[in-house]
Design an enzyme around this catalytic site. Structure first.
Site, PDB file in Angstrom:
ATOM      1  N   GLN A   1       4.245 -10.673  -1.457  1.00  0.00           N
ATOM      2  CA  GLN A   1       3.788 -11.739  -0.565  1.00  0.00           C
ATOM      3  C   GLN A   1       2.905 -12.802  -1.236  1.00  0.00           C
ATOM      4  O   GLN A   1       2.975 -13.977  -0.850  1.00  0.00           O
ATOM      5  CB  GLN A   1       3.071 -11.138   0.656  1.00  0.00           C
ATOM      6  CG  GLN A   1       3.980 -10.254   1.505  1.00  0.00           C
ATOM      7  CD  GLN A   1       3.229  -9.474   2.576  1.00  0.00           C
ATOM      8  OE1 GLN A   1       2.410 -10.015   3.302  1.00  0.00           O
ATOM      9  NE2 GLN A   1       3.518  -8.187   2.680  1.00  0.00           N
TER      10      GLN A   1
ATOM     11  N   VAL B   1       8.668   3.671  12.718  1.00  0.00           N
ATOM     12  CA  VAL B   1       7.841   4.679  13.387  1.00  0.00           C
ATOM     13  C   VAL B   1       7.704   4.247  14.843  1.00  0.00           C
ATOM     14  O   VAL B   1       7.402   3.090  15.117  1.00  0.00           O
ATOM     15  CB  VAL B   1       6.427   4.728  12.748  1.00  0.00           C
ATOM     16  CG1 VAL B   1       5.528   5.679  13.513  1.00  0.00           C
ATOM     17  CG2 VAL B   1       6.514   5.097  11.292  1.00  0.00           C
TER      18      VAL B   1
ATOM     19  N   CYS C   1      -4.916 -12.271   3.210  1.00  0.00           N
ATOM     20  CA  CYS C   1      -5.295 -13.310   2.257  1.00  0.00           C
ATOM     21  C   CYS C   1      -5.891 -14.541   2.942  1.00  0.00           C
ATOM     22  O   CYS C   1      -5.218 -15.564   3.116  1.00  0.00           O
ATOM     23  CB  CYS C   1      -4.145 -13.737   1.357  1.00  0.00           C
ATOM     24  SG  CYS C   1      -4.769 -14.692  -0.052  1.00  0.00           S
TER      25      CYS C   1
ATOM     26  N   GLY D   1       0.816  -1.215   0.000  1.00  0.00           N
ATOM     27  CA  GLY D   1       0.000   0.000   0.000  1.00  0.00           C
ATOM     28  C   GLY D   1       0.850   1.267   0.000  1.00  0.00           C
ATOM     29  O   GLY D   1       0.598   2.194  -0.779  1.00  0.00           O
TER      30      GLY D   1
ATOM     31  N   CYS E   1      -9.038 -13.035  -4.643  1.00  0.00           N
ATOM     32  CA  CYS E   1      -8.163 -14.076  -4.112  1.00  0.00           C
ATOM     33  C   CYS E   1      -8.059 -15.203  -5.135  1.00  0.00           C
ATOM     34  O   CYS E   1      -9.030 -15.936  -5.348  1.00  0.00           O
ATOM     35  CB  CYS E   1      -8.738 -14.603  -2.793  1.00  0.00           C
ATOM     36  SG  CYS E   1      -7.659 -15.804  -2.024  1.00  0.00           S
TER      37      CYS E   1
ATOM     38  N   LYS F   1      -8.313  -8.875   3.265  1.00  0.00           N
ATOM     39  CA  LYS F   1      -7.057  -8.107   3.205  1.00  0.00           C
ATOM     40  C   LYS F   1      -6.121  -8.709   2.152  1.00  0.00           C
ATOM     41  O   LYS F   1      -5.460  -9.716   2.417  1.00  0.00           O
ATOM     42  CB  LYS F   1      -6.393  -8.111   4.590  1.00  0.00           C
ATOM     43  CG  LYS F   1      -7.228  -7.404   5.653  1.00  0.00           C
ATOM     44  CD  LYS F   1      -6.537  -7.422   6.995  1.00  0.00           C
ATOM     45  CE  LYS F   1      -7.403  -6.821   8.079  1.00  0.00           C
ATOM     46  NZ  LYS F   1      -7.771  -5.424   7.880  1.00  0.00           N
ATOM     47  N   THR F   2      -6.106  -8.077   0.980  1.00  0.00           N
ATOM     48  CA  THR F   2      -5.262  -8.585  -0.114  1.00  0.00           C
ATOM     49  C   THR F   2      -4.589  -7.434  -0.856  1.00  0.00           C
ATOM     50  O   THR F   2      -5.015  -6.276  -0.757  1.00  0.00           O
ATOM     51  CB  THR F   2      -6.104  -9.365  -1.154  1.00  0.00           C
ATOM     52  OG1 THR F   2      -7.021  -8.455  -1.775  1.00  0.00           O
ATOM     53  CG2 THR F   2      -6.865 -10.522  -0.547  1.00  0.00           C
ATOM     54  N   ALA F   3      -3.566  -7.788  -1.630  1.00  0.00           N
ATOM     55  CA  ALA F   3      -2.915  -6.797  -2.493  1.00  0.00           C
ATOM     56  C   ALA F   3      -3.890  -6.323  -3.568  1.00  0.00           C
ATOM     57  O   ALA F   3      -3.865  -5.155  -3.973  1.00  0.00           O
ATOM     58  CB  ALA F   3      -1.677  -7.418  -3.136  1.00  0.00           C
ATOM     59  N   ALA F   4      -4.749  -7.238  -4.012  1.00  0.00           N
ATOM     60  CA  ALA F   4      -5.744  -6.868  -5.028  1.00  0.00           C
ATOM     61  C   ALA F   4      -6.688  -5.794  -4.493  1.00  0.00           C
ATOM     62  O   ALA F   4      -7.062  -4.858  -5.215  1.00  0.00           O
ATOM     63  CB  ALA F   4      -6.532  -8.110  -5.441  1.00  0.00           C
TER      64      ALA F   4
ATOM     65  N   ASP G   1      -3.800  -3.605   4.886  1.00  0.00           N
ATOM     66  CA  ASP G   1      -4.062  -4.566   5.955  1.00  0.00           C
ATOM     67  C   ASP G   1      -4.245  -3.933   7.333  1.00  0.00           C
ATOM     68  O   ASP G   1      -4.897  -4.526   8.205  1.00  0.00           O
ATOM     69  CB  ASP G   1      -2.904  -5.579   6.044  1.00  0.00           C
ATOM     70  CG  ASP G   1      -2.806  -6.480   4.821  1.00  0.00           C
ATOM     71  OD1 ASP G   1      -3.673  -6.380   3.933  1.00  0.00           O
ATOM     72  OD2 ASP G   1      -1.849  -7.286   4.761  1.00  0.00           O
TER      73      ASP G   1
HETATM   74  C1  LIG Z   1       1.088 -16.198   2.108  1.00  0.00           C
HETATM   75  C2  LIG Z   1       0.379 -14.994   1.547  1.00  0.00           C
HETATM   76  C3  LIG Z   1      -0.355 -15.115   0.385  1.00  0.00           C
HETATM   77  C4  LIG Z   1      -1.021 -14.028  -0.145  1.00  0.00           C
HETATM   78  N1  LIG Z   1      -1.714 -14.181  -1.318  1.00  0.00           N
HETATM   79  C5  LIG Z   1      -2.285 -13.094  -1.885  1.00  0.00           C
HETATM   80  C6  LIG Z   1      -2.909 -13.209  -3.169  1.00  0.00           C
HETATM   81  O1  LIG Z   1      -2.914 -14.267  -3.792  1.00  0.00           O
HETATM   82  N2  LIG Z   1      -3.477 -12.103  -3.704  1.00  0.00           N
HETATM   83  C7  LIG Z   1      -3.476 -10.900  -3.050  1.00  0.00           C
HETATM   84  O2  LIG Z   1      -3.969  -9.921  -3.598  1.00  0.00           O
HETATM   85  N3  LIG Z   1      -2.912 -10.767  -1.823  1.00  0.00           N
HETATM   86  C8  LIG Z   1      -2.312 -11.831  -1.223  1.00  0.00           C
HETATM   87  N4  LIG Z   1      -1.695 -11.706  -0.007  1.00  0.00           N
HETATM   88  C9  LIG Z   1      -1.933 -10.490   0.821  1.00  0.00           C
HETATM   89  C10 LIG Z   1      -1.103  -9.297   0.419  1.00  0.00           C
HETATM   90  O3  LIG Z   1       0.235  -9.666   0.201  1.00  0.00           O
HETATM   91  C11 LIG Z   1      -1.201  -8.243   1.520  1.00  0.00           C
HETATM   92  O4  LIG Z   1      -2.566  -7.985   1.774  1.00  0.00           O
HETATM   93  C12 LIG Z   1      -0.532  -6.949   1.159  1.00  0.00           C
HETATM   94  O5  LIG Z   1       0.800  -7.165   0.747  1.00  0.00           O
HETATM   95  C13 LIG Z   1      -0.569  -5.995   2.353  1.00  0.00           C
HETATM   96  O6  LIG Z   1      -0.001  -4.759   2.019  1.00  0.00           O
HETATM   97  P1  LIG Z   1       0.174  -3.618   3.141  1.00  0.00           P
HETATM   98  O7  LIG Z   1       0.805  -2.467   2.483  1.00  0.00           O
HETATM   99  O8  LIG Z   1      -1.099  -3.420   3.859  1.00  0.00           O
HETATM  100  O9  LIG Z   1       1.169  -4.278   4.185  1.00  0.00           O
HETATM  101  P2  LIG Z   1       2.654  -4.774   3.902  1.00  0.00           P
HETATM  102  O10 LIG Z   1       2.901  -4.977   2.451  1.00  0.00           O
HETATM  103  O11 LIG Z   1       2.868  -5.918   4.810  1.00  0.00           O
HETATM  104  O12 LIG Z   1       3.535  -3.524   4.325  1.00  0.00           O
HETATM  105  C14 LIG Z   1       3.632  -3.011   5.629  1.00  0.00           C
HETATM  106  C15 LIG Z   1       4.977  -2.306   5.714  1.00  0.00           C
HETATM  107  O13 LIG Z   1       5.015  -1.568   6.931  1.00  0.00           O
HETATM  108  C16 LIG Z   1       6.325  -1.667   7.444  1.00  0.00           C
HETATM  109  N5  LIG Z   1       6.249  -1.411   8.896  1.00  0.00           N
HETATM  110  C17 LIG Z   1       5.714  -2.190   9.860  1.00  0.00           C
HETATM  111  N6  LIG Z   1       5.845  -1.597  11.057  1.00  0.00           N
HETATM  112  C18 LIG Z   1       6.485  -0.421  10.844  1.00  0.00           C
HETATM  113  C19 LIG Z   1       6.896   0.656  11.670  1.00  0.00           C
HETATM  114  N7  LIG Z   1       6.683   0.650  12.989  1.00  0.00           N
HETATM  115  N8  LIG Z   1       7.503   1.721  11.098  1.00  0.00           N
HETATM  116  C20 LIG Z   1       7.697   1.789   9.745  1.00  0.00           C
HETATM  117  N9  LIG Z   1       7.324   0.794   8.914  1.00  0.00           N
HETATM  118  C21 LIG Z   1       6.737  -0.302   9.451  1.00  0.00           C
HETATM  119  C22 LIG Z   1       6.765  -3.081   7.123  1.00  0.00           C
HETATM  120  O14 LIG Z   1       8.164  -3.205   7.125  1.00  0.00           O
HETATM  121  C23 LIG Z   1       6.138  -3.293   5.746  1.00  0.00           C
HETATM  122  O15 LIG Z   1       7.045  -3.009   4.709  1.00  0.00           O
HETATM  123  C24 LIG Z   1      -0.971 -12.771   0.530  1.00  0.00           C
HETATM  124  C25 LIG Z   1      -0.214 -12.639   1.691  1.00  0.00           C
HETATM  125  C26 LIG Z   1       0.473 -13.722   2.189  1.00  0.00           C
HETATM  126  C27 LIG Z   1       1.320 -13.557   3.427  1.00  0.00           C
END
Ligand SMILES: Cc1cc2nc3c(=O)[nH]c(=O)nc-3n(C[C@H](O)[C@H](O)[C@H](O)COP(=O)(O)OP(=O)(O)OC[C@H]3O[C@@H](n4cnc5c(N)ncnc54)[C@H](O)[C@@H]3O)c2cc1C
Length: 448
Positions: free
Chosen positions: A75, A110, A195, A46, A376, A339-342, A331
């Protein structure tokens, strides 16, 4: 401080560091105080996506990102690595190559969000004031919440693996290859997970692996979920229940993993419908999906979060319910969708348009609305996918004009090869807002 200076010196000429130019990360009167226009917390899916969009629009140094990690993981590929279809090195890229070049990267954690005063503090002691804040801190994996799991994951030859962490994902395929008899067990914890289809994907891929390698008749495949259903959307759940029955997978609902004994190789489950009742299995292979929680740091501004600690946002506009200059994505938010990347791709288009209106002084204009779109790709084996796509109302919102609740071979290759390309080259660069336009074209403009 030295580290921030190193990063800044790559991005800003020395005079810019102290210039009071609106919108740049600029040094204030004390050594550790800085200002910026848009501050993004987290450089994951995100955070990186939204930072790229605003850098393209607003230009160099208008966005600062706080992110401590060296590597950015795609991921969704972890599932394929667990099945031996991809290698771990294919799932990550250096954060320095992924974050937009013209943004300012503060490589720290942070430690405090002071949304009342428009400021964030880092673990290195820097205080950064912002005009607009985007919170995208993801979820924390809490293997520690189940006694014995961390120890088992760390014990060689324990047979315990988890696709959810890059640290343990390679154990899945390794231990699967070692499994010749006994029980292969797959778990799903209580509470929100990223996911929600991934635990079942791990199970279906493993079952297919055992079948293809002639071991299936000697291995019982057991899926135990804390949920009362196999999948939240009935359209897909019906097909998945059928698939598990046909493939002889023993599915148990409202069963929560409560402990693992790596010496005995046993896993104990609690029946959530009758908490006095527990069931203990001896296993050959155990795939654990950990409980997950929002990052603790969010609680440093209690008004920012809901009762469960998730960023409390308007489910249509993604704007904070308490602070008009704060938005949340992904997420770590309490958006009531899977909660997905999509989902983040669709959210990013909405967030971008709404925040841009605020930045340009057009806040009074009607905001764009997010419909909860999420997707998904349920990988059901080594050559098939059921592509689940739906919205807040759990109504299917399918891109392709075919019945997506059926297994499709083409969608498997889309998941395995096309989606990683789209992620690295489209989404993270700010060019992909989900398949809405494609859906419209493929459905001749009919429907959403
Ligand atoms: C096994 C698995 C399979 C999946 N399959 C799919 C799929 O098929 N299709 C799909 O769409 N999605 C899938 N997902 C879900 C998808 O990957 C996540 O929903 C998405 O990547 C979440 O993005 P985000 O930006 O919310 O969090 P994240 O990408 O996890 O990013 C959070 C960031 O915040 C940083 N952070 C944390 N705490 C701090 C702090 N205190 N200070 C500064 N930075 C911090 C972390 O280092 C991280 O880089 C899957 C996930 C997993 C684990």
């Amino acid at each position: 401080m030295a580290q921030l200076h190193r990063i800044l010196s790559r991005q800003l000429v020395p005079n810019q560091c102290i210039a009071l130019v609106c919108g740049q990360l600029r040094k204030m009167t004390t050594e550790n105080a800085h200002k910026c226009k848009i501050l993004v917390l987290g450089g994951g899916t995100g955070g990186c996506t939204i930072a790229s969009k605003f850098i393209s629009k607003l230009g160099k140094n208008q966005v600062a990102i706080i992110e401590p990690a060296d590597l950015h993981y795609y991921q969704p590929m972890l599932t394929m690595i667990g099945g031996g279809m991809k290698e771990l090195k294919e799932a990550s890229r250096p954060m320095s190559e992924v974050l937009p070049k013209d943004a300012i990267w503060i490589k720290e954690n942070v430690s405090k969000i002071d949304a009342k005063n428009n400021a964030v503090t880092t673990t290195g002691g820097k205080r950064i004031e912002y005009e607009f804040l985007v919170v995208s801190l993801g979820l924390e994996l809490r293997y520690d919440k189940i006694p014995g799991v961390l120890e088992a994951l760390e014990t060689p030859r324990s047979g315990v693996a988890s696709n959810y962490s890059p640290k343990y994902v390679e154990q899945t395929y390794k231990y699967l290859q070692d499994t010749n008899s006994g029980k292969a067990i797959f778990t799903f914890p209580q509470g929100p997970v990223k996911c929600a289809g991934a635990p079942l994907k791990a199970c279906l891929i493993s079952e297919d692996f055992l079948r293809r390698n002639g071991k299936r008749k000697n291995v019982d495949v057991i899926y135990r979920t804390s949920l009362p259903v196999i999948f939240s959307v009935k359209h897909y759940a019906d097909k998945l229940n059928q698939l598990c029955a046909v493939r002889g997978i023993d599915v148990g609902f409202q069963q929560e993993l409560i402990s693992v004994d790596s010496a005995e190789k046993t896993a104990t489950f609690k029946n959530l419908a009758n908490p006095q009742e527990t069931e203990k299995f001896e296993f050959s292979f155990l795939h654990v999906t950990p409980p997950m929680s929002p990052p603790e740091v969010l609680k440093t501004t209690p008004e920012l979060v809901d009762g469960a600690g998730f960023v409390n946002v308007n489910k249509e506009t993604l704007q904070s319910q308490s602070f008009s200059n704060v938005y949340g994505i992904g997420d770590c938010t309490n958006l009531p969708t899977s909660k997905t990347a999509a989902a983040i791709a669709a959210q990013s288009g909405v967030l971008y348009q709404n925040l841009l209106k605020d930045i340009e002084g057009r806040s009074s204009e009607e905001k764009v609305k997010y419909d909860g779109y999420t997707s998904c790709p349920l990988v059901t084996g080594y050559s098939s996918v059921i592509l689940a796509e739906f919205d807040y109302s759990l109504t299917p919102l399918e891109t392709f004009p075919v019945d997506q609740s059926k297994e499709h071979r083409a969608m498997f290759f889309m998941k395995k090869d096309a989606m990683p390309f789209l992620y690295w080259n489209g989404m993270l660069k700010g060019y992909w807002n989900g398949p809405q336009f494609l859906r419209k074209i493929l459905h001749f403009g009919v429907g959403r």
